[in-house]
Design a protein around this motif. Sequence first.
Motif, short mmCIF file in Angstrom:
data_model
loop_
_atom_site.label_atom_id
_atom_site.label_comp_id
_atom_site.label_asym_id
_atom_site.label_seq_id
_atom_site.Cartn_x
_atom_site.Cartn_y
_atom_site.Cartn_z
N ALA A 10 31.21 24.07 -38.52
CA ALA A 10 31.70 22.76 -38.96
C ALA A 10 30.64 21.69 -38.84
O ALA A 10 30.90 20.52 -39.02
CB ALA A 10 32.93 22.37 -38.15
N ARG A 25 34.69 20.01 -48.20
CA ARG A 25 35.89 20.62 -47.62
C ARG A 25 36.41 21.77 -48.49
O ARG A 25 36.20 21.80 -49.70
CB ARG A 25 36.99 19.56 -47.46
CG ARG A 25 37.45 18.93 -48.76
CD ARG A 25 38.48 17.85 -48.51
NE ARG A 25 38.84 17.16 -49.73
CZ ARG A 25 39.78 17.58 -50.58
NH1 ARG A 25 40.45 18.69 -50.32
NH2 ARG A 25 40.05 16.89 -51.67
N GLU A 26 37.11 22.68 -47.85
CA GLU A 26 37.74 23.78 -48.57
C GLU A 26 38.97 23.27 -49.30
O GLU A 26 39.79 22.54 -48.73
CB GLU A 26 38.13 24.88 -47.58
CG GLU A 26 38.80 26.08 -48.23
CD GLU A 26 39.20 27.15 -47.23
OE1 GLU A 26 40.38 27.49 -47.18
OE2 GLU A 26 38.31 27.60 -46.49
N PHE A 36 35.47 25.48 -52.60
CA PHE A 36 35.09 24.26 -51.90
C PHE A 36 34.85 23.13 -52.90
O PHE A 36 34.33 23.35 -54.01
CB PHE A 36 33.81 24.47 -51.09
CG PHE A 36 33.98 25.42 -49.94
CD1 PHE A 36 34.28 24.95 -48.68
CD2 PHE A 36 33.86 26.78 -50.14
CE1 PHE A 36 34.45 25.82 -47.62
CE2 PHE A 36 34.03 27.66 -49.09
CZ PHE A 36 34.33 27.18 -47.83
#
Length: 459
Positions: A10, A25-26, A36
């Motif tokens: 992260a 972000r996913e 993503f």
Amino acid sequence: MGIDVGERRAAGPTEVASGRYVLGREIGRGGTARVFLARDRLLRREVAVKVFRARAEDPEELRVQEAETKLIASLNHAALTTLHDAGIDVTDPERPQVYLVMEHVRGGDLRERLRRGPLCPLQVAWLGTDLGGGLAYLHQAGFAHRDIKPANVLLDAADAGEERIRGKLADFGISSLIGSVRAGDALTGTAAYLSPEQAEGEDAGPESDVYSLGLVLLEALTGAVAFPGDVTASAMARLDRDPVVPASVPEGLATILRGMTARDRRARMPLDEAVPAFLDWIVDDRVRRREDQGQGSESARIAAARRYDVLDTAPEDAFDEVTELVRRTLHVPVAIVAVVDEERAYFKSRRGVGLPQLPRAVTSEFAESEGLGTWNIPDVLAVPSLRSHPFVAGEPHVRSALAAPLLTHDGHSIGRILACDTAPRTFDAEDVATLEGFSRIVMRELELRLASRRALFRS
């Protein structure tokens, strides 16, 4: 550098293609890949990057991944996701990894949208038109999708306040050439949306996609999965019965959905009939709405206004910000957000006027003659029924007005947003578009509040 985002920390985004794409972000995941949100540094736009979860351990695995890339690249249709770029990371030469760079569809997917509640019939009809057209194009290209489900339907306009919702099919990872899947190998896809023939292990062809799309559209209308349960129970239930189309579904749409979900694949409504049928229903619905704008529909309009629970609440900051923006953007001294019930126009926000509400009767004659469109009045004194209006005859002495309707997703006008000047003025097309945009913002705010209340009561 490697792009195995499944293992990434992260600590920060991962760069793809020598730093051209920066992953954020996913926004989605499946059995074989993760998706993503990313930034294309070269073209300065947002994209979606799909990265296969595992590096290809053998040539066959890499061939499957490359096949999806070539399939998407060969397609060009408004209702199918567009491939912008693709690449193979060879940081580890023994285990190459494929990634796809696709358009980013901003509305999220249908599965997420349905968590806020079902769509209205008109939205479902538009989805049927879009997705049916895209699926027909895919079939004409010689492919079956084989995994149509809400998570694979992306929405350009997912907000409940948007009447014209737009859908795109995504994820062609298990698509196959029509006729190339052997019997016994066809139980591929998501159990809740399999066709009866897929559940029996038969070849999945175009009719199978039609059935799955019918189930997805039915779920969008009702908010419920037609065949719930575990994998076996869900897959087998459709062999014994057709999905239930509730009596609340408008008959025209119900007929199409029943046709698309017939158990016998030979009796299923083909897409070249279903798509025109959806369009016919949309046209008929618009005609019905126009006919229903008389007295008979007033009770439904009042009910639509009351469901937002704003008629007897104090003015709010969110709407005050909108009216202030209207004043500054259109350079007018008066801006109002008004919700109308049986007897009054209640001002949820007002700038430049003192009264918190007015009797509905003061503009009823003009409203009935002008209908639901945006009112553009260069000189109100030229309209006899408006000369005695309190804001015309008295302070602030309005002389010109622009008023856009606050339209609900089911076609009711619950009030108006107004921009008024104290001198005669011709509002141009850009002014009209600006105010109509603010009207949609107000409705989105109301719809979001309504959806939040419903979610709270369900939890």
